[in-house]
Design a protein around this motif. Structure first.
Motif, mmCIF file in Angstrom:
data_model
loop_
_atom_site.group_PDB
_atom_site.id
_atom_site.type_symbol
_atom_site.label_atom_id
_atom_site.label_comp_id
_atom_site.label_asym_id
_atom_site.label_seq_id
_atom_site.Cartn_x
_atom_site.Cartn_y
_atom_site.Cartn_z
ATOM 1 N N THR A 7 -3.627 12.645 62.762
ATOM 2 C CA THR A 7 -3.976 12.752 64.224
ATOM 3 C C THR A 7 -3.983 14.276 64.098
ATOM 4 O O THR A 7 -4.007 14.832 65.142
ATOM 5 C CB THR A 7 -3.198 11.939 64.719
ATOM 6 O OG1 THR A 7 -3.206 10.647 64.698
ATOM 7 C CG2 THR A 7 -3.503 12.474 66.319
ATOM 8 N N THR A 58 -6.941 16.438 65.396
ATOM 9 C CA THR A 58 -6.420 17.302 67.049
ATOM 10 C C THR A 58 -6.791 18.900 67.419
ATOM 11 O O THR A 58 -7.076 19.304 68.312
ATOM 12 C CB THR A 58 -4.908 16.619 67.459
ATOM 13 O OG1 THR A 58 -5.100 15.014 67.854
ATOM 14 C CG2 THR A 58 -4.840 17.105 68.996
ATOM 15 N N CYS A 73 -15.400 18.447 72.866
ATOM 16 C CA CYS A 73 -14.966 19.345 72.358
ATOM 17 C C CYS A 73 -14.835 21.387 72.789
ATOM 18 O O CYS A 73 -14.159 21.103 73.840
ATOM 19 C CB CYS A 73 -13.453 20.002 71.464
ATOM 20 S SG CYS A 73 -12.995 18.023 71.210
ATOM 21 N N ILE A 131 -7.858 14.196 74.214
ATOM 22 C CA ILE A 131 -8.234 14.404 72.792
ATOM 23 C C ILE A 131 -7.203 13.654 71.772
ATOM 24 O O ILE A 131 -7.493 13.245 70.376
ATOM 25 C CB ILE A 131 -8.560 15.990 72.203
ATOM 26 C CG1 ILE A 131 -10.162 16.565 72.665
ATOM 27 C CG2 ILE A 131 -8.998 15.967 70.979
ATOM 28 C CD1 ILE A 131 -9.602 18.161 72.812
ATOM 29 N N LEU A 132 -5.901 14.148 71.505
ATOM 30 C CA LEU A 132 -5.124 13.824 70.780
ATOM 31 C C LEU A 132 -5.059 11.728 70.897
ATOM 32 O O LEU A 132 -5.147 11.448 69.850
ATOM 33 C CB LEU A 132 -3.412 13.808 71.692
ATOM 34 C CG LEU A 132 -2.492 13.534 70.800
ATOM 35 C CD1 LEU A 132 -2.714 13.669 69.134
ATOM 36 C CD2 LEU A 132 -1.466 13.790 71.716
ATOM 37 N N LYS A 150 -8.019 10.674 69.186
ATOM 38 C CA LYS A 150 -8.115 10.928 67.539
ATOM 39 C C LYS A 150 -7.381 9.621 66.948
ATOM 40 O O LYS A 150 -7.215 9.355 66.013
ATOM 41 C CB LYS A 150 -8.105 12.263 67.053
ATOM 42 C CG LYS A 150 -8.966 12.952 67.765
ATOM 43 C CD LYS A 150 -8.639 14.228 67.368
ATOM 44 C CE LYS A 150 -9.752 15.377 67.522
ATOM 45 N NZ LYS A 150 -11.286 14.709 67.069
#
Length: 143
Positions: free
Chosen positions: A52, A56, A107, A124-125, A128
């Protein structure tokens, strides 16, 4: 090449592959995630966290690249279909940043649109982390 992949190097290879596959470069970190899980040498949570974080950071790299592109007026940004979509649906679209083909440009577009960094980072984190967690659950037959 497989001789390099062992318990000592697996997490570094997973991190690197996750990072690179989340930039505009082609690649897939899923195979390395599965291989790392198959080694059964690291805690499952650690494997998910490493993948992750790498993925990220790759997404944030795309965000920064988009931010570095010359700014356009708001009306010019609206004229691009993909950018209009992200503008319409906002930060929530970044939950899909893990998707092949469209995730990286999302992104990049977020950076170009000058969307707030910290909210983008969280979205985003989250996307993912969910992806790697679900994949790990499926692989481990927990789901």
């Amino acid at each position: 090449m497989l001789s390099m992949f062992n318990a000592d190097s697996a997490l570094w290879i997973l991190f690197s592959t996750s990072f690179l596959s989340s930039t505009l470069l082609p690649g897939g970190s899923e195979a390395v995630l599965l291989a790392t899980l198959h080694l059964n040498e690291h805690a499952i949570w650690l494997v998910i966290v490493v993948a992750t974080i790498g993925n990220t950071l790759g997404g944030i790299t795309n965000y920064i690249l988009g931010f570095l592109l010359p700014d356009k007026t708001s009306s010019e940004k609206q004229s691009h279909r993909a950018l209009g979509w992200i503008k319409k649906h906002g930060y929530w679209t970044l939950l899909l940043s893990w998707l092949p083909i469209i995730g990286d440009p999302l992104c990049l577009a977020a950076g170009w649109l000058r969307m707030r960094f910290w909210i983008c980072l969280v979205m985003i984190l989250t996307g993912k982390a969910a992806r790697y967690s679900i994949l790990t659950l499926i692989v481990n037959k927990i789901l």
